[in-house]
Design an enzyme around this catalytic site. Structure first.
Site, mmCIF file in Angstrom:
data_model
loop_
_atom_site.group_PDB
_atom_site.id
_atom_site.type_symbol
_atom_site.label_atom_id
_atom_site.label_comp_id
_atom_site.label_asym_id
_atom_site.label_seq_id
_atom_site.Cartn_x
_atom_site.Cartn_y
_atom_site.Cartn_z
ATOM 1 N N ARG A 172 -0.423 -28.118 37.741
ATOM 2 C CA ARG A 172 0.372 -27.229 38.618
ATOM 3 C C ARG A 172 -0.380 -26.843 39.887
ATOM 4 O O ARG A 172 -0.263 -25.718 40.371
ATOM 5 C CB ARG A 172 0.812 -25.946 37.877
ATOM 6 C CG ARG A 172 1.611 -26.185 36.637
ATOM 7 C CD ARG A 172 2.989 -26.776 36.922
ATOM 8 N NE ARG A 172 3.619 -27.145 35.686
ATOM 9 C CZ ARG A 172 3.516 -28.359 35.126
ATOM 10 N NH1 ARG A 172 2.860 -29.323 35.733
ATOM 11 N NH2 ARG A 172 4.090 -28.631 33.991
ATOM 12 N N SER A 221 7.745 -20.447 34.796
ATOM 13 C CA SER A 221 6.502 -20.051 34.122
ATOM 14 C C SER A 221 5.662 -19.204 35.065
ATOM 15 O O SER A 221 5.344 -19.639 36.176
ATOM 16 C CB SER A 221 5.705 -21.275 33.701
ATOM 17 O OG SER A 221 6.415 -21.969 32.705
ATOM 18 N N GLU A 297 0.795 -18.825 38.228
ATOM 19 C CA GLU A 297 1.363 -20.109 38.673
ATOM 20 C C GLU A 297 2.357 -19.824 39.800
ATOM 21 O O GLU A 297 2.461 -20.559 40.779
ATOM 22 C CB GLU A 297 2.065 -20.806 37.498
ATOM 23 C CG GLU A 297 2.640 -22.169 37.854
ATOM 24 C CD GLU A 297 3.190 -22.896 36.624
ATOM 25 O OE1 GLU A 297 2.600 -22.793 35.533
ATOM 26 O OE2 GLU A 297 4.249 -23.550 36.761
HETATM 27 C C1 LIG Z 1 14.244 -21.415 35.331
HETATM 28 C C2 LIG Z 1 13.027 -22.103 35.919
HETATM 29 C C3 LIG Z 1 12.417 -23.125 35.205
HETATM 30 C C4 LIG Z 1 11.283 -23.762 35.730
HETATM 31 N N1 LIG Z 1 10.705 -24.769 35.001
HETATM 32 C C5 LIG Z 1 9.649 -25.442 35.526
HETATM 33 C C6 LIG Z 1 9.050 -26.528 34.829
HETATM 34 O O1 LIG Z 1 9.454 -26.904 33.744
HETATM 35 N N2 LIG Z 1 8.004 -27.168 35.397
HETATM 36 C C7 LIG Z 1 7.501 -26.796 36.608
HETATM 37 O O2 LIG Z 1 6.552 -27.421 37.088
HETATM 38 N N3 LIG Z 1 8.035 -25.768 37.291
HETATM 39 C C8 LIG Z 1 9.096 -25.088 36.778
HETATM 40 N N4 LIG Z 1 9.626 -24.043 37.482
HETATM 41 C C9 LIG Z 1 8.996 -23.610 38.753
HETATM 42 C C10 LIG Z 1 9.534 -24.307 40.002
HETATM 43 O O3 LIG Z 1 10.848 -24.790 39.811
HETATM 44 C C11 LIG Z 1 8.625 -25.453 40.462
HETATM 45 O O4 LIG Z 1 7.323 -25.006 40.736
HETATM 46 C C12 LIG Z 1 9.185 -26.158 41.709
HETATM 47 O O5 LIG Z 1 8.437 -27.323 41.940
HETATM 48 C C13 LIG Z 1 9.141 -25.276 42.941
HETATM 49 O O6 LIG Z 1 9.908 -25.912 43.940
HETATM 50 P P1 LIG Z 1 10.679 -25.060 45.046
HETATM 51 O O7 LIG Z 1 11.370 -25.996 45.945
HETATM 52 O O8 LIG Z 1 11.511 -24.014 44.409
HETATM 53 O O9 LIG Z 1 9.434 -24.405 45.790
HETATM 54 P P2 LIG Z 1 9.288 -22.902 46.305
HETATM 55 O O10 LIG Z 1 9.347 -21.965 45.142
HETATM 56 O O11 LIG Z 1 10.206 -22.651 47.426
HETATM 57 O O12 LIG Z 1 7.795 -22.939 46.859
HETATM 58 C C14 LIG Z 1 6.708 -23.120 45.980
HETATM 59 C C15 LIG Z 1 5.485 -23.504 46.807
HETATM 60 O O13 LIG Z 1 5.728 -24.784 47.384
HETATM 61 C C16 LIG Z 1 5.605 -24.700 48.799
HETATM 62 N N5 LIG Z 1 6.588 -25.615 49.396
HETATM 63 C C17 LIG Z 1 7.923 -25.676 49.187
HETATM 64 N N6 LIG Z 1 8.486 -26.656 49.935
HETATM 65 C C18 LIG Z 1 7.471 -27.216 50.638
HETATM 66 C C19 LIG Z 1 7.386 -28.257 51.618
HETATM 67 N N7 LIG Z 1 8.465 -28.931 52.025
HETATM 68 N N8 LIG Z 1 6.172 -28.546 52.133
HETATM 69 C C20 LIG Z 1 5.055 -27.862 51.755
HETATM 70 N N9 LIG Z 1 5.073 -26.868 50.853
HETATM 71 C C21 LIG Z 1 6.269 -26.548 50.287
HETATM 72 C C22 LIG Z 1 5.883 -23.246 49.156
HETATM 73 O O14 LIG Z 1 5.293 -22.885 50.388
HETATM 74 C C23 LIG Z 1 5.248 -22.536 47.972
HETATM 75 O O15 LIG Z 1 3.856 -22.443 48.147
HETATM 76 C C24 LIG Z 1 10.752 -23.370 36.988
HETATM 77 C C25 LIG Z 1 11.393 -22.358 37.703
HETATM 78 C C26 LIG Z 1 12.502 -21.717 37.184
HETATM 79 C C27 LIG Z 1 13.166 -20.623 37.985
#
Ligand SMILES: Cc1cc2nc3c(=O)[nH]c(=O)nc-3n(C[C@H](O)[C@H](O)[C@H](O)COP(=O)(O)OP(=O)(O)OC[C@H]3O[C@@H](n4cnc5c(N)ncnc54)[C@H](O)[C@@H]3O)c2cc1C
Length: 318
Positions: A172, A221, A297
């Protein structure tokens, strides 16, 4: 037009002052962005970055499924990538995906093209940019296992290519420079029958429905597991939280999920401070019980709210 917007470079997309961010976030909390930039396309984003005063901070958000935006909002410019960054295309055993494409779309596009290995994306509710930043994954597979290379814009607008090894991925986490904005990624899988891949996606979705509060206002998480995957006797964060007696614990409108106690919930009217504070309560309880210092995380970004007493004091002085 706000004074701050007047100082920003011209754009073809949208530039909005004091724009609320809470409605975009999974937790539904947090203050506004000083400026929210929705670039029309990559050229618009690159031109904006190249002309933007380097002193102004830039933050990029994806689906905001892994962030707590603090109550005082985010200083400078927040970038959200729109439809121009959402394209997904499969060719041979490879999938090209824009950074704003939902991970689940990538898993289904790969399945339809008979490309296996990206099923895990169907369980992550974020976008590809967030997956690259977080090395998102589940059930034993993660982004690093399928990534060939990714394309990003530097803070000065210059486009760069990062090979898988450049990310120095770990659980992660990646070492890719924090100021990169990912715009596109290239993934590679292995051949299999589309129906067999879709079956695995459906099984993964069903498993998730029963074990995680996926329809709540949450951030996934909260804490990374303390030991890397594959470690013998690996300790899970949820187990440590449970053993510390924090399942169901509350602070203001925030609660530790009863269903999966590594998830924090906004159960109605939580502030970002409630959620972050509850997370710190959990970390303290786990440290006291088992000696483990849990690592957040979830990314916590932005300014804390100005303390109400301080606000009153400043207003009196003005
Ligand atoms: C119900 C639920 C279940 C989940 N299950 C999992 C799971 O099983 N496994 C897992 O790994 N995660 C899980 N997550 C967490 C999350 O979905 C992941 O970490 C996901 O990859 C985050 O993507 P996001 O687009 O929402 O990023 P954001 O939450 O918008 O951002 C997260 C980080 O990524 C950066 N970021 C976003 N887009 C870009 C870009 N284009 N360029 C550079 N940096 C960027 C942001 O600046 C920030 O630092 C879960 C979340 C929820 C709500």
């Amino acid at each position: 037009m706000s004074v701050f917007l007047d100082r920003l470079p011209p754009v073809r997309g949208k530039l909005l002052a004091d724009e609320a961010l809470a409605p975009f976030t999974w937790f539904r909390v947090g203050g506004p962005a000083d400026a929210l930039f929705l670039p029309k396309d990559e050229a618009d984003l690159a031109a904006f970055l190249s002309q933007l005063d380097p002193i102004i901070p830039v933050t990029v958000l994806g689906a905001a499924s892994n962030v707590i935006v603090r109550d005082g909002g985010i200083a400078g410019v927040v970038v959200r990538l729109g439809p121009a960054f959402g394209k997904v295309a499969a060719e041979g055993m490879r999938v090209t995906a824009g950074a704003a494409a939902l991970d689940s779309r990538v898993s289904v596009a790969a399945a339809n093209a008979g490309i296996a290995g990206m099923e895990f994306f169907s369980g992550v509710p974020g976008q590809i940019g967030g997956a690259l930043r977080m090395n998102a994954g589940c059930y034993g597979r993660e982004t690093k296992d399928v990534l060939v290379e990714a394309y990003a814009l530097k803070r000065n607008g210059e486009r760069v290519t990062l090979k898988n090894a450049d990310f120095r991925f770990s659980y992660r986490h990646t070492e890719a420079s924090e100021d990169l904005i990912f715009v596109e990624a290239l993934f590679e899988g292995t051949p299999d029958k589309p129906a067999a891949i879709m079956e695995r996606i459906d099984a993964l979705k069903a498993r998730r429905e029963t074990t995680q509060p996926i329809r709540e206002k949450t951030g996934g998480s909260t804490f990374a597991n303390p030991d890397p995957p594959g470690t013998p006797n690996q300790r899970s964060s949820w187990k440590l939280v449970d053993e510390a007696g924090m399942r169901g614990a509350r602070r203001g409108g925030a609660q530790v999920s009863e269903l999966h106690c590594n998830f924090l919930l906004n159960v109605g009217d939580a502030t970002a401070a409630d959620i972050e504070g509850l997370g710190e309560d959990v970390r303290a309880a786990v440290k006291a019980k088992s000696g483990v210092e849990l690592r957040w995380e979830i990314k916590r970004i932005g300014r804390p709210a100005i303390d109400a007493t301080l606000e009153g004091y400043l207003a009196k002085d003005a």
